[in-house]
Design an enzyme around this catalytic site. Structure first.
Site: not given
Length: 702
Positions: A374, A404, A434, A467, A563, A591
């Protein structure tokens, strides 16, 4: 009755744990100690998270139920039982969310001059202005859709606000008539009214209702109601001979026509109109959520950008740099001498951007290889990669198209890179990429050298401001060799590399983690001090939970900071009494994935892109890497310790799945995120290298 190892299933329910996370976010929205617009932001985040929950998790449960799956999962519940429990808790959560927003947050905002006005509260002058706006700007965009035997119910886009109109029967007919108008999603949802001071808004759908007679001239409108649909969002491209990009684009188009998993509708809707809507969109009563206006609370996020309300927001923070200005312009020389550990957002993301920009501009750089999952819409990293490819450098980018809800955007800028001459690899079939890695190959006076960035978060300069992630810049030859092999395996025909330093999913990460846990178990059984400290976004993998249970029974101290979702039950006698689990919901979205294994007093510190979830360990391409430089490793471990000691924002999970905020009275309050903020400022190279960066609130996914 206290929970024991034999009296209850050893795992909590994943979906209820996910909803519990959103309840923790909602607590921040309701917390009057937080500034008012920050509370509105948290409420918006809850609404957005629930959208994703229904489109992904509820949709998956419905698929399992439709396929006849009746076996209970690890939590002891069947899909049908989970759907019932999820529906009950989600309805409660929606009620609590709206009670906080309409009963507290909106009235408090009104007192500060930010007012959501209903049409009956606007002045005559404002009404006239709204009517002008409707006829000049809104009416040309609107399309009233009649629904009858010849005209079926329209395929309304997921998460868009729509208006259902019930019209009086036509002459000679006895049945009321239904029509639907989609509220234009590309127009601002909040229409600002002319006023002398402050901000007064009306909702766009209320403007449509105000002038609805223009849409249905000569008709009698009996009732109108705003509603919104959430559709199944799962993307599963068919392997039918098309390119992967073409298949994904086709699947995205199918997503718009997928089944409805939730119907939100204004609570003022009549039973008759609601029954008609339910029949047309094919939902049951459990899938219906009646809520006060406004439907879709994501619009609250736009209030954060209003000018003139600094007292209602957290102060702008100082995002410091770990490098001086001169070092920022000579990063490769710095990395020839030492590793650099970055902790965002406390420390700026600028060194990562500068790393790629310098690589793009440096004539000695021969190649750049990078993964992208992303990134921001106007990403400086994508611009730098485009520039590098345009200048003739060998640029290879592995783009994960299936990130997504970012699929369409990723396709657009991936094609732009390709047009400029970059080698673009559109993911890996059957596995989401990822991992977060960037490799720069550069000529030096000592020969060709490899420079790296490895991280826990996305290459996104915007989310890096909110983040909490970590990244390592290094020129370690050992790392460079293994990351080169990693990229070759993704782009070529190489067998999965056998790493000695890194670990990658889906091949070696699970087994490496098991070995590290098992080593602590052996040390504990030998009477040595054994401890595992870990931080992640979610813990759902059964095998990893069982390994931690075994560690607890062996006497290993296990301290977890999770988290979001956690299916592990801590504190169960005979099972997990040596395990504690906390979760921090604060200003920044936690994160980073950090794992520290005591190793007999010589701790090993790891960072990773992967959570301990089955999807990450078995169905994604991930990386875990050790932090070997002593200074950098100590920095990571110290930050994790601060997070584990938080007594202000940390919630503690008990054996029954309940999260509780609070700390023993004798503890000195520790707000981990505030402490890390202050620590970063004190540790900055100099005051001249401190940058002001305005921040907005984090999303809760990631």
């Amino acid at each position: 009755m206290s929970t024991t190892a034999s009296s209850t299933p050893p795992f909590l329910n994943r979906e209820l744990s996910w909803l519990a996370f959103n309840a923790r976010v909602l607590e921040e929205a309701a917390n009057k100690a937080n500034r008012l617009l920050e509370r509105a932001k948290f409420a918006s985040i809850v609404a957005s998270n629930l959208d994703e929950f229904f489109m992904v998790r509820v949709a998956e449960l419905k698929h399992a139920q439709a396929e006849g799956e009746r076996r209970p999962g690890p939590c002891g519940m069947t899909p049908a039982e989970q759907l019932t429990a999820v529906s009950e808790r989600a309805h409660e959560l929606m009620h609590e969310l709206y009670a906080s927003v309409t009963g507290d947050i909106l009235p408090a905002l009104r007192a500060h001059g930010i007012d959501f006005k209903t049409i009956d509260r606007v002045t005559e002058h404002q009404r006239a202005a709204l009517e002008t706006f409707f006829h000049d700007d809104l009416l040309p965009v609107l399309t009233p859709l009649a629904i009858d035997e010849e005209r079926p119910f329209p395929m309304l886009a997921s998460l868009t606000v729509n208006l259902a109109f019930w019209l009086a029967p036509a002459a000679g007919q006895s049945e009321k008539r239904l029509a639907v108008v989609q509220v234009p999603p590309r127009l601002s949802r909040l229409i600002r009214l002319n006023g002398r001071e402050g901000y007064e808004f009306v909702l766009l759908e209320d403007v449509v209702r105000l002038c609805a007679e223009a849409l249905f001239p000569g008709q009698v409108i009996l009732e109108s109601s705003a509603f919104r649909l959430a559709r199944d969002s799962e993307v599963d491209p068919d392997d039918d001979g098309r390119s992967f990009v073409e298949a994904l684009e086709a699947e995205l188009r199918r997503r718009r026509r997928s089944s409805v998993v939730r119907l939100e509708v204004e609570d003022s809707v009549s039973d008759g109109l609601l029954a008609l809507l339910m029949r047309h969109v094919h939902v049951e009563s459990d899938d219906v959520y009646r809520v006060p206006s406004p439907v879709d609370l994501r619009c609250l996020m736009s209030l954060v950008d209003l000018a003139g309300f600094p007292a209602l927001l957290d102060p702008h923070r100082l995002s410091t740099t770990v490098l001086t200005s001169d070092e920022m312009d000579d990063i490769f020389t710095v990395l020839d001498q030492r590793d650099v550990l970055l902790h965002h957002p406390y420390e700026s993301f600028d060194p990562v951007v500068r790393f790629v920009e310098l690589a793009a501009a440096d004539p000695d750089v021969l190649a750049i290889k990078q993964t992208l999952y992303r990134t921001s819409g106007d990403s400086p990293i994508v611009k730098a990669l485009t520039s590098a490819a345009d200048s003739g450098k060998q640029v290879t980018v592995i783009v994960e198209l299936r990130a997504r809800f970012d699929e369409a955007r990723n396709i657009l800028w991936a094609r732009r890179l390709e047009e400029m001459g970059a080698h673009v690899i559109y993911g890996v079939r059957d596995y989401k990429v990822h991992a977060k890695a960037c490799l720069v190959v550069r000529r030096t006076s000592q020969g060709v050298r490899r420079y790296l960035h490895l991280g826990t978060g996305n290459y996104n300069d915007r989310t890096a401001r909110v983040y909490s992630d970590m990244g390592l810049l290094t020129s370690s030859p050992k790392f460079g060799s293994e990351v080169s092999a990693f990229f070759s395996a993704l782009t070529g025909y190489s067998d999965p590399p056998r790493f000695s330093t890194l670990a990658s999913a889906p091949h070696t990460l699970r087994s490496r983690l098991r070995k590290l846990i098992d080593r602590e178990v052996r040390r504990a059984r030998e009477g040595q001090d054994a401890e595992i400290r870990a931080k992640m976004n979610s813990l759902t993998d059964v095998e990893m939970c069982l390994a931690l249970y075994e560690a607890s029974r062996a006497g290993v101290r296990v301290r977890l900071n999770v988290r979001g979702i956690c299916v592990l039950r801590p504190g169960v006698p005979g099972l997990s009494e040596n395990i504690t689990v906390t979760s921090i919901v604060g200003r920044y979205l936690e994160h980073a994935r950090i794992f520290v294994f005591n190793n007999g007093g010589e701790p090993e510190v790891y960072l990773s892109s992967a959570d301990w979830m089955t999807r990450n360990l078995d169905h994604r391409v991930e990386l875990m890497f050790p932090v070997e430089d002593a200074t950098c490793a100590a920095k990571v471990a110290a930050a994790l310790d601060v997070l584990l000691r938080d007594t202000v924002k940390a919630r503690h999970l008990d054996a029954n799945g309940v999260w509780r905020l609070g700390s023993p009275a004798h503890d000195t309050p520790v707000d981990a995120q505030a402490f890390l903020d202050e620590l970063a400022i004190r540790s900055a190279p100099s005051a001249d290298d401190t940058r002001f960066q305005p921040l907005t609130g984090p999303g809760a996914g990631g």
